[in-house]
Design a protein around this motif. Structure first.
Motif, PDB file in Angstrom:
ATOM      1  N   ASP A  19      12.605   3.485 -14.106  1.00  0.00           N
ATOM      2  CA  ASP A  19      12.278   3.209 -15.433  1.00  0.00           C
ATOM      3  C   ASP A  19      13.589   2.941 -15.785  1.00  0.00           C
ATOM      4  O   ASP A  19      14.971   2.538 -15.613  1.00  0.00           O
ATOM      5  CB  ASP A  19      11.859   5.104 -15.270  1.00  0.00           C
ATOM      6  N   PHE A  20      13.290   3.020 -16.959  1.00  0.00           N
ATOM      7  CA  PHE A  20      14.280   2.365 -18.396  1.00  0.00           C
ATOM      8  C   PHE A  20      15.245   3.953 -19.494  1.00  0.00           C
ATOM      9  O   PHE A  20      16.019   4.254 -19.026  1.00  0.00           O
ATOM     10  CB  PHE A  20      14.221   1.145 -19.041  1.00  0.00           C
ATOM     11  N   ASP A  21      13.697   4.139 -19.785  1.00  0.00           N
ATOM     12  CA  ASP A  21      14.374   4.725 -20.655  1.00  0.00           C
ATOM     13  C   ASP A  21      14.439   6.399 -20.845  1.00  0.00           C
ATOM     14  O   ASP A  21      13.311   6.943 -19.402  1.00  0.00           O
ATOM     15  CB  ASP A  21      12.963   4.951 -22.143  1.00  0.00           C
ATOM     16  N   LEU A  57      12.729  -3.614 -13.395  1.00  0.00           N
ATOM     17  CA  LEU A  57      12.689  -1.862 -14.175  1.00  0.00           C
ATOM     18  C   LEU A  57      10.597  -1.399 -14.065  1.00  0.00           C
ATOM     19  O   LEU A  57      10.145  -2.867 -13.976  1.00  0.00           O
ATOM     20  CB  LEU A  57      12.737  -2.494 -15.268  1.00  0.00           C
ATOM     21  N   SER A  59       8.329  -0.088 -16.183  1.00  0.00           N
ATOM     22  CA  SER A  59       8.482   1.228 -17.824  1.00  0.00           C
ATOM     23  C   SER A  59       6.826   1.345 -18.575  1.00  0.00           C
ATOM     24  O   SER A  59       5.940   0.060 -17.954  1.00  0.00           O
ATOM     25  CB  SER A  59       9.275   0.207 -18.424  1.00  0.00           C
ATOM     26  N   ARG A  61       7.089   0.554 -21.502  1.00  0.00           N
ATOM     27  CA  ARG A  61       6.899  -0.006 -22.532  1.00  0.00           C
ATOM     28  C   ARG A  61       5.763  -1.282 -22.252  1.00  0.00           C
ATOM     29  O   ARG A  61       6.088  -2.088 -21.184  1.00  0.00           O
ATOM     30  CB  ARG A  61       8.225  -1.077 -22.733  1.00  0.00           C
ATOM     31  N   LEU A  66      10.153  -5.218 -23.618  1.00  0.00           N
ATOM     32  CA  LEU A  66      11.320  -4.050 -22.807  1.00  0.00           C
ATOM     33  C   LEU A  66      12.243  -5.106 -22.501  1.00  0.00           C
ATOM     34  O   LEU A  66      12.985  -5.011 -21.867  1.00  0.00           O
ATOM     35  CB  LEU A  66      10.205  -4.150 -20.777  1.00  0.00           C
ATOM     36  N   HIS A  84       3.274   0.443 -17.532  1.00  0.00           N
ATOM     37  CA  HIS A  84       3.535   1.228 -16.531  1.00  0.00           C
ATOM     38  C   HIS A  84       2.553   0.741 -15.297  1.00  0.00           C
ATOM     39  O   HIS A  84       1.823   0.838 -14.518  1.00  0.00           O
ATOM     40  CB  HIS A  84       2.416   2.662 -16.917  1.00  0.00           C
ATOM     41  N   LYS A 182       2.524   4.057 -12.542  1.00  0.00           N
ATOM     42  CA  LYS A 182       3.492   3.603 -11.975  1.00  0.00           C
ATOM     43  C   LYS A 182       4.135   3.411 -10.575  1.00  0.00           C
ATOM     44  O   LYS A 182       4.416   2.793  -9.511  1.00  0.00           O
ATOM     45  CB  LYS A 182       5.315   3.975 -12.672  1.00  0.00           C
ATOM     46  N   GLY A 202      13.966   7.928 -12.724  1.00  0.00           N
ATOM     47  CA  GLY A 202      12.922   7.859 -13.716  1.00  0.00           C
ATOM     48  C   GLY A 202      13.260   9.393 -14.293  1.00  0.00           C
ATOM     49  O   GLY A 202      14.153  10.917 -13.296  1.00  0.00           O
ATOM     50  N   ASP A 207       7.064   9.547 -14.824  1.00  0.00           N
ATOM     51  CA  ASP A 207       7.520   9.079 -13.284  1.00  0.00           C
ATOM     52  C   ASP A 207       6.703   9.760 -12.321  1.00  0.00           C
ATOM     53  O   ASP A 207       7.612   8.884 -11.111  1.00  0.00           O
ATOM     54  CB  ASP A 207       9.516   9.090 -13.988  1.00  0.00           C
TER      55      ASP A 207
END
Length: 255
Positions: A19-21, A57, A59, A61, A66, A84, A182, A202, A207
């Motif tokens: 995951d990113f954020d 990655l 995400s 987003r 992203l 997702h 995900k 995540g 996640d």
């Protein structure tokens, strides 16, 4: 935790899907201002250079957003799964074509417009456009206004698109006409790269599907302190970056 990292470091083909954020980047009041933590970027670069290792990655987003926040360009070796897992970008190939649905695209635009109208008077509420829907951000709103915004948009979607998927995250509720998660994104990436072991990490509720789907030869990591399906939890992004760096070092040393 060290034993789990060492065991994964010895797998034949490793997929590191993240995951990113909140996992690689601190959460940001302005979503498009999010950028990777320097220690996380250093760790990812080490993993990208490790043998038989793929970094991805994964995400919520949209794919285009992203790529912006990850500072990702066409020369990158990092795979991307956006929305997702409804959108993919593959190194050397580019964007995987996705079936378009003009009816749902039209409904998406209509619902987003209705959501913007319904929340226009609520300070700190932001409607984020997404490829397959939209998100209602309430990080900057009061708890009362956040509740009003989410209630209003829930009612709109329930009346006009009850078949859409609803997801909750850190101060955001997302609505989408695509139902990928995900978990399916990680499964697809695993198949594409032939991974024998996967690390997925995540920080958010969205996640958990992926974390719950991992097998006995995989490793799930949660960043934070809440209850999780992950087998390992770390308190913050620098701690997670240290875990990734250790994984990269052990995998490289095993060559």
């Amino acid at each position: 935790m060290s034993d789990a990292v060492s065991a994964l470091a010895g797998t034949d083909v490793l997929l590191v899907a993240l995951d990113f954020d909140g996992t690689l980047s601190p959460l940001h009041d302005e979503p498009m201002q999010a950028r990777m933590h320097p220690e996380a970027r250093t760790a990812l670069n080490a993993l990208r250079a490790a043998p038989r290792t793929t970094v991805a990655l994964v995400s919520g987003r949209s794919l285009g957003d992203l790529r912006v926040i990850a500072e990702h360009d066409d020369t990158s070796s990092v795979w991307l799964a956006g929305s997702h897992g409804a959108e993919f970008w593959q190194p050397g190939v580019g964007v995987h074509a996705s079936a378009e649905d003009a009816v749902d695209d039209g409904l998406r635009d209509t619902l987003r417009s209705h959501a913007e109208e319904a929340t226009a008077g609520l300070e700190g509420v932001f409607i984020e456009p997404k490829t397959f829907g939209f998100g209602v951000h309430t990080r900057l709103a009061t708890p009362e206004d956040a509740e009003k915004a989410n209630g209003a948009v829930d009612a709109i979607v329930a009346a006009e698109a009850p078949h859409w998927r609803r997801r909750t995250g850190h101060n955001i509720v997302e609505y989408a006409f695509r139902h990928e998660g995900k978990d399916s994104a990680v499964a697809h990436l695993r198949e594409l790269v032939g991974a024998t072991g996967v690390l997925f990490a995540g920080d958010d509720v969205t996640d958990e599907d992926a974390l719950a789907s991992l097998g006995p030869h995989d490793l799930g990591v949660h960043i934070g302190t809440r209850q999780t399906h992950a087998s390992v939890s770390v308190p913050d992004i620098p701690s997670f970056a240290a875990l990734l760096s250790r994984l990269a070092a052990e995998r490289t040393a095993g060559v």
